[in-house]
Design an enzyme around this catalytic site. Structure first.
Site, PDB file in Angstrom:
ATOM      1  N   ARG A   2      16.445  35.298  12.071  1.00 61.03           N
ATOM      2  CA  ARG A   2      15.438  36.195  12.649  1.00 61.03           C
ATOM      3  C   ARG A   2      16.082  37.405  13.321  1.00 61.03           C
ATOM      4  O   ARG A   2      15.635  37.880  14.365  1.00 61.03           O
ATOM      5  CB  ARG A   2      14.551  35.452  13.659  1.00 61.03           C
ATOM      6  N   SER A  53       4.589  33.085  15.036  1.00 60.51           N
ATOM      7  CA  SER A  53       5.484  32.341  15.919  1.00 60.51           C
ATOM      8  C   SER A  53       6.021  33.262  17.012  1.00 60.51           C
ATOM      9  O   SER A  53       6.646  34.280  16.709  1.00 60.51           O
ATOM     10  CB  SER A  53       6.656  31.756  15.124  1.00 60.51           C
ATOM     11  N   GLU A  55      10.386  35.966  19.498  1.00 59.80           N
ATOM     12  CA  GLU A  55      10.579  36.634  18.211  1.00 59.80           C
ATOM     13  C   GLU A  55      10.083  38.068  18.247  1.00 59.80           C
ATOM     14  O   GLU A  55      10.757  38.970  17.766  1.00 59.80           O
ATOM     15  CB  GLU A  55       9.848  35.869  17.090  1.00 59.80           C
TER      16      GLU A  55
END
Length: 348
Positions: free
Chosen positions: A170, A243, A340
């Site tokens: 990520r 998320s 995130e």
């Protein structure tokens, strides 16, 4: 529209972020041709070196904790083309403004395999390598052939190979240094006969439920879409950014100790043999947050990893809730959670 871009003063950004947060920008610049970037910056209307300049894609990985501190730039070109590569590879090139899911489904309609596990992820093609999006056993870095960028300091257009992108879980060089480049297009190496990636257990279970033993790429995408629609709220119905926290990566010994103390904790392979990835959703759920609500800021009742806006939550309220969640996980498990989404207007 002038010279390939359009200017909007005092722009409303509520419909430009999937949380549906009320936020504004002093100036919004919509660029429908990446070739217009040098002309735009030459006018002085927007300073390419301005650290407050925010490049906005679909707003699906963003939390406005306050108004945008400076101008916002949105690349809106939606061009897609394909070309033959070596060894049966097909290079699919898409402009940064192409909606990601539309692009995935377009490649599948051409009989191309490789992106099916990444179906239904919100956002744009330009944002995909920045976040190194991933789902159901595949990360986009595995499919990237090259990323076309505009370097803000020099005004040069560059084409970076995967090894130059600094990809990690990520993460990417683009995310770590957002003031350096503007992603203008991405090329993907796809194939007509790539074997599907079916290592993710939940995906295999879904295909079995569909009574499919040897799935095509289209069927894998259908299974992924079914899972995502069942587990994740639709941002068009309930504001969210998917998320909110990364799955923490920890040393293998630390993961083993946690799993021994909490056998139900899912543990996955990390970036290498020495690390493991823990389920952030399980950690959050174990702390009792699933379905929690503070006014209009809440946690999805279906997935503990998803923060939601029930209507009129501010970005500051959602950020405060996220901090409380992270603090509780830290206190109980001694594990630090990282967000995130990019947070605008506040530090984590």
């Amino acid at each position: 529209m002038s010279d390939g871009y359009r200017l909007v003063d005092d722009a409303d950004l509520a419909t430009r972020n999937t949380f549906g947060i009320a936020a504004r920008a002093p100036l919004l610049v919509e660029v429908d041709d990446a070739a217009a970037l040098p002309r735009l910056f030459a006018t002085g209307i927007v300073d390419a070196a301005d650290p407050a300049l925010l490049v906005l894609g679909g707003g699906s990985n963003l939390l406005f904790a306050a108004d945008a501190p400076g101008p916002v730039l949105a690349l809106t070109a939606c061009n897609v083309e394909t070309a033959r590569g070596d060894d049966g590879i097909v290079i699919a090139r898409a402009s940064a403004g192409v909606p990601w899911h539309d692009f995935v489904m377009h490649t599948l309609s051409l009989g191309l395999c490789g992106l099916e596990n990444l179906a239904l992820i919100p956002g744009t093609v330009g944002a995909a390598p920045i976040q190194n999006i991933g789902a159901y056993g595949v990360e986009v870095r595995e499919r990237v052939h090259a990323v076309e960028v505009f370097e803000r300091a020099t005004g040069r257009v560059q084409r970076l190979g995967p090894g130059e992108c600094g990809f990690a879980y990520r993460d990417s060089a683009f995310k770590r240094d957002p003031a350096r480049w503007i992603v203008t297009a991405v090329e993907f190496a796809l194939s007509h006969n790539r074997a599907p990636a079916l290592d993710y257990a939940g995906l295999r279970d879904e295909l079995a439920a569909m009574d499919i033993a040897e799935p095509t790429a289209v069927q894998v995408a259908e299974a992924v879409i079914r899972i995502r629609r069942r587990k994740l709220p639709d941002p068009a119905v309930l504001g969210n950014a998917g998320s909110f926290f990364k799955n923490p990566i920890v040393p293998a010994a630390r993961a083993d100790a946690l799993h021994a103390a909490h056998p139900a904790l899912p543990v996955f392979r990390g970036e290498g043999d020495a690390t493991r990835k823990l389920s952030a959703a399980w950690l959050i759920d174990a702390c009792g947050w699933k379905g929690h609500r503070d006014g209009d800021a809440g946690v999805s009742a279906e997935h503990a990893l998803v923060l939601v806006n029930h209507g009129h939550a501010s970005g500051a309220q959602l950020l405060a809730l996220a901090r409380r969640i992270a603090a509780s996980v830290q206190a109980r498990f001694d594990i630090a959670l990282e967000p995130e989404p990019r947070i605008v207007g506040a530090a984590w």
